[in-house]
Design a protein around this motif. Structure first.
Motif, PDB file in Angstrom:
ATOM      1  N   GLU A  77       1.138  -1.217   0.080  1.00 10.91           N
ATOM      2  CA  GLU A  77       0.309   0.168   0.001  1.00 10.91           C
ATOM      3  C   GLU A  77       1.724   1.414   0.293  1.00 10.91           C
ATOM      4  N   ARG A  78       1.567   1.331   0.839  1.00 10.80           N
ATOM      5  CA  ARG A  78       3.176   2.284   0.671  1.00 10.80           C
ATOM      6  C   ARG A  78       3.403   2.461  -0.631  1.00 10.80           C
ATOM      7  N   ARG A  79       3.425   1.389  -1.593  1.00 15.85           N
ATOM      8  CA  ARG A  79       3.912   1.718  -3.064  1.00 15.85           C
ATOM      9  C   ARG A  79       3.329   1.415  -3.909  1.00 15.85           C
ATOM     10  N   SER A  80       1.519   1.988  -3.451  1.00 20.59           N
ATOM     11  CA  SER A  80       0.548   1.693  -4.587  1.00 20.59           C
ATOM     12  C   SER A  80       1.114   2.637  -5.855  1.00 20.59           C
ATOM     13  N   ASP A  81       1.493   4.183  -5.406  1.00 20.55           N
ATOM     14  CA  ASP A  81       1.686   5.097  -6.666  1.00 20.55           C
ATOM     15  C   ASP A  81       2.432   3.951  -7.959  1.00 20.55           C
ATOM     16  N   GLU A  82       3.224   4.093  -7.387  1.00 12.92           N
ATOM     17  CA  GLU A  82       4.325   3.562  -8.292  1.00 12.92           C
ATOM     18  C   GLU A  82       4.147   2.145  -8.865  1.00 12.92           C
ATOM     19  N   VAL A  83       3.497   1.197  -8.159  1.00 19.95           N
ATOM     20  CA  VAL A  83       2.680  -0.024  -8.531  1.00 19.95           C
ATOM     21  C   VAL A  83       2.191   0.106  -9.456  1.00 19.95           C
ATOM     22  N   VAL A  84       1.037   1.060  -9.648  1.00 24.19           N
ATOM     23  CA  VAL A  84      -0.210   1.605 -10.219  1.00 24.19           C
ATOM     24  C   VAL A  84       0.765   1.705 -11.500  1.00 24.19           C
ATOM     25  N   GLY A  85       1.912   2.856 -11.402  1.00 25.58           N
ATOM     26  CA  GLY A  85       2.961   3.317 -12.768  1.00 25.58           C
ATOM     27  C   GLY A  85       2.977   2.117 -13.429  1.00 25.58           C
ATOM     28  N   LEU A  86       3.776   1.092 -13.129  1.00 26.73           N
ATOM     29  CA  LEU A  86       4.516  -0.024 -14.037  1.00 26.73           C
ATOM     30  C   LEU A  86       3.618  -0.616 -14.388  1.00 26.73           C
ATOM     31  N   LEU A  87       2.406  -1.128 -13.191  1.00 21.88           N
ATOM     32  CA  LEU A  87       1.547  -1.899 -14.160  1.00 21.88           C
ATOM     33  C   LEU A  87       1.328  -1.386 -15.901  1.00 21.88           C
ATOM     34  N   ALA A  88       0.824   0.022 -15.430  1.00 19.74           N
ATOM     35  CA  ALA A  88       0.849   0.547 -17.003  1.00 19.74           C
ATOM     36  C   ALA A  88       2.146   0.705 -17.860  1.00 19.74           C
ATOM     37  N   SER A  89       3.387   0.549 -17.326  1.00 16.80           N
ATOM     38  CA  SER A  89       4.246   0.634 -18.239  1.00 16.80           C
ATOM     39  C   SER A  89       4.626  -1.027 -19.118  1.00 16.80           C
ATOM     40  N   GLU A  90       4.548  -1.925 -17.538  1.00 16.36           N
ATOM     41  CA  GLU A  90       4.954  -3.001 -17.515  1.00 16.36           C
ATOM     42  C   GLU A  90       3.727  -3.810 -18.625  1.00 16.36           C
ATOM     43  N   THR A  91       2.686  -3.584 -18.239  1.00 15.37           N
ATOM     44  CA  THR A  91       2.273  -4.307 -18.752  1.00 15.37           C
ATOM     45  C   THR A  91       0.315  -3.649 -19.581  1.00 15.37           C
ATOM     46  N   GLY A  92       0.551  -2.287 -20.229  1.00 14.76           N
ATOM     47  CA  GLY A  92      -0.242  -2.184 -20.724  1.00 14.76           C
ATOM     48  C   GLY A  92      -2.251  -1.925 -19.890  1.00 14.76           C
ATOM     49  N   CYS A  93      -2.044  -1.987 -18.620  1.00 17.98           N
ATOM     50  CA  CYS A  93      -3.057  -1.729 -17.836  1.00 17.98           C
ATOM     51  C   CYS A  93      -3.698  -0.393 -17.335  1.00 17.98           C
ATOM     52  N   CYS A  94      -4.411   0.454 -17.948  1.00 16.03           N
ATOM     53  CA  CYS A  94      -4.931   1.386 -18.010  1.00 16.03           C
ATOM     54  C   CYS A  94      -4.977   2.452 -16.252  1.00 16.03           C
ATOM     55  N   ILE A  95      -4.224   2.865 -15.981  1.00 17.51           N
ATOM     56  CA  ILE A  95      -4.362   3.427 -14.377  1.00 17.51           C
ATOM     57  C   ILE A  95      -5.917   3.222 -14.079  1.00 17.51           C
ATOM     58  N   TYR A  96      -6.217   4.047 -14.539  1.00 17.08           N
ATOM     59  CA  TYR A  96      -7.178   4.568 -13.763  1.00 17.08           C
ATOM     60  C   TYR A  96      -8.690   3.614 -14.135  1.00 17.08           C
ATOM     61  N   GLY A  97      -8.138   2.358 -14.066  1.00 15.63           N
ATOM     62  CA  GLY A  97      -9.362   1.018 -14.837  1.00 15.63           C
ATOM     63  C   GLY A  97      -8.679  -0.021 -13.767  1.00 15.63           C
ATOM     64  N   PHE A  98      -8.083  -1.102 -14.605  1.00 15.77           N
ATOM     65  CA  PHE A  98      -7.382  -1.976 -13.985  1.00 15.77           C
ATOM     66  C   PHE A  98      -6.339  -1.889 -13.038  1.00 15.77           C
ATOM     67  N   GLY A  99      -5.234  -0.942 -13.490  1.00 16.19           N
ATOM     68  CA  GLY A  99      -4.628  -0.886 -12.685  1.00 16.19           C
ATOM     69  C   GLY A  99      -4.849  -0.601 -11.275  1.00 16.19           C
ATOM     70  N   MET A 100      -5.975   0.717 -11.260  1.00 21.31           N
ATOM     71  CA  MET A 100      -6.374   0.712  -9.502  1.00 21.31           C
ATOM     72  C   MET A 100      -6.758  -0.772  -9.260  1.00 21.31           C
ATOM     73  N   PHE A 101      -7.826  -1.216  -9.898  1.00 18.74           N
ATOM     74  CA  PHE A 101      -8.269  -2.337  -9.327  1.00 18.74           C
ATOM     75  C   PHE A 101      -7.326  -3.308  -8.738  1.00 18.74           C
ATOM     76  N   GLN A 102      -6.418  -3.945  -9.093  1.00 17.67           N
ATOM     77  CA  GLN A 102      -6.053  -4.359  -9.037  1.00 17.67           C
ATOM     78  C   GLN A 102      -4.984  -4.273  -7.555  1.00 17.67           C
ATOM     79  N   MET A 103      -4.551  -2.864  -8.003  1.00 16.14           N
ATOM     80  CA  MET A 103      -3.953  -2.151  -6.724  1.00 16.14           C
ATOM     81  C   MET A 103      -5.233  -2.479  -5.364  1.00 16.14           C
ATOM     82  N   GLY A 104      -6.200  -2.363  -5.227  1.00 16.84           N
ATOM     83  CA  GLY A 104      -7.511  -2.589  -5.035  1.00 16.84           C
ATOM     84  C   GLY A 104      -7.485  -3.554  -3.775  1.00 16.84           C
ATOM     85  N   PHE A 105      -7.489  -4.297  -4.969  1.00 21.38           N
ATOM     86  CA  PHE A 105      -7.486  -5.890  -4.816  1.00 21.38           C
ATOM     87  C   PHE A 105      -6.298  -6.996  -3.419  1.00 21.38           C
ATOM     88  N   VAL A 106      -4.990  -6.173  -4.141  1.00 18.27           N
ATOM     89  CA  VAL A 106      -4.066  -7.031  -3.896  1.00 18.27           C
ATOM     90  C   VAL A 106      -3.874  -7.153  -2.012  1.00 18.27           C
TER      91      VAL A 106
END
Ligand code: NAD
Length: 485
Positions: A77-106
Motif C-alpha cells: 500500500e505504501r508503494r501503491s502509486d509506483e505499482v500502479v504506474g508500473l502496471l501501466a508501463s509494463e503491462t499496458g494496464c489503464c491506471i484509472y481502470g484495471f491498474g487501480m482495481f488490481q492495486m485495490g484487490f491485492v
C-alpha cells in the motif's frame, strides 16, 4: 538502465550464463529494464534454495507468518502509486481502470493469506481400534512451483505465491516474460522488507521463448511437490501432461470463452453498462472477460444499438492518461492475432457493429454479430477487446448456447428476476456464475476456478488449504494392541 536479476536464496543474482533480455513498454515500445534470461540451471538453483529453506519455514509459528503477510500488505500500500504506474508501463494496464482495481484487490489478498496461516485445522477421527487416537493433520507439502501470466500481473502473481507461503510451503515462482517485475520480482522486494527468511520465496525470470525449460525443471525436480499455473489452456494442457507423468498435483487456472446472458426481462441500461465493462475492461485481456453476449431476440435490437454506441465511444490510447479505457495489447503478435481473427470472421459473414480498427498498438473496442460458428473467434478465446453477439429465442436456447464451448470459467446472467437467474445459474457449465452481474469479478476468499478446458483446482479461502497442504493420517496407541501372530 534498470537491471532486474533473479531472486534466489535471498540474493539478487544474474542468470548462470549472464544472459539478459529487454523488458519493453507495450504502448511506447521503450525499453524499461534488462532482465535476467534464466535457464533450467537457474531454476534448479532456485528449487534447491527453496528446498533448503523448507524445514525451518514449515516449522515457523503461524503468528510469525501472519506478521510477515500483514507487513507485506502495508508495504504494498505504501508503494501503491509506483505499482500502479508500473502496471501501466509494463503491462499496458489503464491506471484509472484495471491498474487501480488490481492495486485495490491485492492488499486484501495478502491480509486474507495472513489469516490462512491459522487455517490448516486438523481432525480427530473416530477409530474402531480400542485405545487409538486417530487424527487427520494438515501439513505443508514442500516446495511449490508457481507460474503466472502477465495480464493481471499483480493479482495473479500474488495469488500464486501467497497461499502456498502462508501455509508453510516454500515457493519457486516464474513470472511471465512480459511482466518480470510487477508480476514477480516486486514480491521479492516486498517480502524481503517484510522479513521473509532467505530462500522461502525464489523468483526466476526468462526471455521470450525460454519458459519451457524452467517449467520442465519445476515439474521434474523431486523436491517440487505441487504446482500452480495460471495461463492459457494450451500451455496448461502441456504442463498438466508433464505433471501427470511425474505424478504431481497442479492447480490449473486457464482461459475462458465466457458468456453473458441478457434475458428478455433484463434492465437494458444496466445490461449495456455491464456488457461494456465485462467485455472491454483491460482491453478484454482478462480470463473472465465477457466474450459472448447471448441476448434474447425480444430485446436484441435495442440492446445492440445502445451497446454499439457505448462501445464506439470508449477512448483508445495511452494507458497512463486519465480517461483512457482501451490501452495497448500486450504485444504486436497479440494485436495481429486479434485483428486476424476479426478479419477471418468478417470474411465469413460477420458484421462489425462498432470498432474493428487498429490504433497504433491498440485495437478499438469491437462488437461483432453473425460470427460464423466455425471461425476462430467463435471457437477459441481471443485475448482482446472483441465481444461477439449471439441472438437467441428464450432462456433455454441461451443456456444451450452458453454451454456450447470447450471452456467453463465464468458467466453472467442479466435478468429482472433473481430466482430465474438462480435456476439458470445451476444449468451453466462454469466454475463461476454471477446473477445480475457480468463475469469479471474476484474476491480473495472466493473459490476461484473453472471447469472443462478452463482448468481444475481452486484458489481462495479454504480451497487453497486443500490445494497446498497434505492431509496426513496419524494414529497414537495409548497402550498395546493385540496382533493375530
Ligand atoms: P501463456 O499460457 O502464454 O503463459 C502463461 C505463463 O506460462 C507465462 O509465465 C509463460 O511464460 C508460461 N509458459 C509458456 N510456455 C510454457 C511452458 N512450456 N512451460 C511452462 N510455462 C510456460 O498465457 P498468457 O498469454 O501469459 O496469459 C493469458 C492466458 O491466461 C489467457 O488464456 C487467460 O485466459 C489465462 N488466464 C487465466 C486466468 C485464470 O485464473 N483462469 C487468469 C488470468 C489469465
Amino acid at each position: 538502465m534498470t537491471e532486474y536479476r533473479h531472486f534466489i536464496g535471498g540474493d539478487w543474482v544474474q542468470a548462470g550464463d549472464g544472459a539478459t533480455y529487454e523488458d519493453r513498454n507495450p504502448y511506447t515500445g521503450e525499453v524499461l529494464a534488462t532482465v535476467a534470461a534464466g535457464s533450467r540451471e537457474d531454476a534448479r538453483r532456485a528449487v534447491e534454495a527453496a528446498q533448503a529453506a523448507f524445514p525451518a519455514w514449515s516449522q515457523t509459528a503461524p503468528a510469525e507468518r501472519q506478521r510477515i503477510f500483514l507487513a507485506a500488505a502495508d508495504i504494498l500500500e505504501r508503494r501503491s502509486d509506483e505499482v500502479v504506474g508500473l502496471l501501466a508501463s509494463e503491462t499496458g494496464c489503464c491506471i484509472y481502470g484495471f491498474g487501480m482495481f488490481q492495486m485495490g484487490f491485492v492488499p486484501g489478498l495478502l491480509r486474507q493469506a495472513a489469516a490462512l496461516a491459522y487455517s490448516p485445522i486438523g481432525q480427530v477421527l473416530p477409530s474402531d481400534l480400542p485405545g487409538t487416537m486417530a487424527m487427520g493433520l494438515r501439513r505443508p507439502v514442500g516446495v511449490v512451483g508457481a507460474i503466472f501470466p502477465w495480464n493481471a500481473a499483480l493479482i495473479l502473481s500474488a495469488r500464486g505465491i501467497a497461499a502456498p507461503l502462508a501455509l508453510g510451503n516454500t515457493v519457486v515462482a516464474k513470472p511471465s516474460e512480459e511482466s518480470p517485475f510487477v508480476g514477480g520480482l516486486l514480491w521479492a522486494e516486498i517480502f524481503a522488507e517484510a522479513g521473509l527468511p532467505d530462500g522461502v520465496l525464489n523468483i526466476v525470470t526468462h526471455a521470450p521463448g525460454g519458459a519451457a525449460p524452467i517449467g520442465e525443471e519445476l515439474v521434474e525436480h523431486p523436491a517440487v511437490r505441487r504446482l500452480n499455473f495460471t495461463g492459457s489452456t494450451a500451455t496448461g494442457r502441456k504442463l498438466a501432461e508433464a505433471a501427470g507423468r511425474n505424478l504431481k498435483r497442479v492447480v490449473l487456472e486457464l482461459g475462458g470463452h465466457n458468456p453473458l446472458l441478457v434475458l428478455d426481462d433484463a434492465d437494458l441500461d444496466y445490461a449495456v453498462d455491464a456488457s461494456a465493462f465485462g467485455a472491454y475492461l483491460h482491453q478484454g485481456q482478462i480470463c473472465m472477460s465477457a466474450r459472448r453476449l447471448v441476448v434474447d431476440r425480444k430485446v436484441a435490437d435495442e440492446y445492440l444499438e445502445r451497446l454499439a454506441a457505448k462501445t464506439a465511444g470508449l477512448a483508445v490510447g495511452d494507458p497512463a492518461t486519465p480517461g483512457t479505457i482501451i490501452g495497448p495489447l500486450i504485444t504486436t503478435q497479440a494485436l495481429e492475432t486479434v485483428a486476424g481473427r476479426v478479419a477471418e470472421a468478417v470474411a465469413g459473414g460477420a458484421r462489425v457493429l462498432a470498432g474493428g480498427e487498429r490504433v497504433g498498438n491498440c485495437y478499438q473496442a469491437t462488437l461483432v454479430a453473425d460470427v460464423p460458428p466455425d471461425s476462430e473467434l467463435a471457437r477459441v478465446e481471443t485475448f482482446g477487446p472483441v465481444a461477439m453477439v449471439e441472438v437467441v429465442d428464450g432462456a433455454d436456447e441461451a443456456v444451450a448456447r452458453a454451454n456450447a464451448t470447450d471452456y467453463g470459467l465464468a458467466a453472467g446472467i442479466l435478468t429482472g428476476d433473481p430466482d430465474r437467474g438462480m435456476a439458470l445459474a445451476d444449468r451453466l457449465q462454469a466454475g463461476i456464475v454471477h446473477v445480475n452481474d457480468q463475469p469479471v469479478g474476484d474476491e480473495p476468499q472466493m473459490p476461484f476456478g473453472g471447469v472443462k478446458d478452463s482448468g481444475w483446482g481452486r484458489f481462495g479461502g479454504q480451497a487453497a488449504v486443500d490445494e497446498f497442504t497434505e492431509l496426513k493420517w496419524v494414529t497414537v496407541q495409548s497402550g498395546t494392541r493385540p496382533f493375530p501372530f
